[in-house]
Motif scaffolding. Sequence first.
Motif, mmCIF file in Angstrom:
data_model
loop_
_atom_site.group_PDB
_atom_site.id
_atom_site.type_symbol
_atom_site.label_atom_id
_atom_site.label_comp_id
_atom_site.label_asym_id
_atom_site.label_seq_id
_atom_site.Cartn_x
_atom_site.Cartn_y
_atom_site.Cartn_z
ATOM 1 N N GLY A 26 0.812 -1.644 0.176
ATOM 2 C CA GLY A 26 -0.220 0.212 -0.104
ATOM 3 C C GLY A 26 0.937 1.110 -0.077
ATOM 4 O O GLY A 26 0.148 2.409 0.192
ATOM 5 N N TYR A 27 2.667 1.203 -0.107
ATOM 6 C CA TYR A 27 2.755 2.758 -0.357
ATOM 7 C C TYR A 27 2.682 3.065 -1.758
ATOM 8 O O TYR A 27 2.871 2.211 -2.479
ATOM 9 N N VAL A 28 2.796 4.201 -1.654
ATOM 10 C CA VAL A 28 3.680 4.704 -3.100
ATOM 11 C C VAL A 28 4.847 4.941 -2.855
ATOM 12 O O VAL A 28 5.414 5.679 -1.982
ATOM 13 N N VAL A 29 5.563 4.792 -4.288
ATOM 14 C CA VAL A 29 6.521 4.340 -4.380
ATOM 15 C C VAL A 29 7.749 4.889 -5.449
ATOM 16 O O VAL A 29 6.879 4.855 -6.652
ATOM 17 N N LEU A 45 10.334 16.539 -3.448
ATOM 18 C CA LEU A 45 9.794 16.009 -3.235
ATOM 19 C C LEU A 45 9.215 15.313 -2.273
ATOM 20 O O LEU A 45 10.469 14.975 -1.510
ATOM 21 N N PRO A 46 7.988 15.191 -1.554
ATOM 22 C CA PRO A 46 8.155 15.470 -0.156
ATOM 23 C C PRO A 46 8.589 13.384 -0.367
ATOM 24 O O PRO A 46 7.458 13.412 -1.281
ATOM 25 N N PHE A 47 8.973 12.975 0.765
ATOM 26 C CA PHE A 47 8.974 11.608 0.989
ATOM 27 C C PHE A 47 8.609 11.164 2.842
ATOM 28 O O PHE A 47 9.175 11.637 3.289
ATOM 29 N N GLY A 72 18.566 20.526 5.147
ATOM 30 C CA GLY A 72 17.743 20.407 6.408
ATOM 31 C C GLY A 72 16.574 20.133 6.390
ATOM 32 O O GLY A 72 16.233 19.292 7.223
ATOM 33 N N MET A 73 16.567 18.707 5.896
ATOM 34 C CA MET A 73 15.639 17.327 5.649
ATOM 35 C C MET A 73 15.561 16.695 7.007
ATOM 36 O O MET A 73 16.742 15.845 7.412
#
Length: 79
Positions: A26-29, A45-47, A72-73
């Motif tokens: 069910g993960y977006v990969v 992109l946000p992960f 800074g992530m």
Amino acid sequence: MNESILIVEDEQALRTTLSDRLRAEGYVVDTAEDGQEGANKAMSLPFDLIILDVMLPFRNGFDVCRDIRQAGMATPICS
């Protein structure tokens, strides 16, 4: 489940297997096949998680990880 994972892996078979298994859960990969592409995606992109190989073409995983942290992530990174 909408958590997104970035897999940065140069070996196609491993990249495909990991992404298929995670999508089945069910993960977006999203994937990247070298350090430069991985760094670009990770910082644009946000992960929720980054799975990062250490031995990569163009830029190794340690450099990619350092650059992500210096930007800074705080995204969790598994290597």
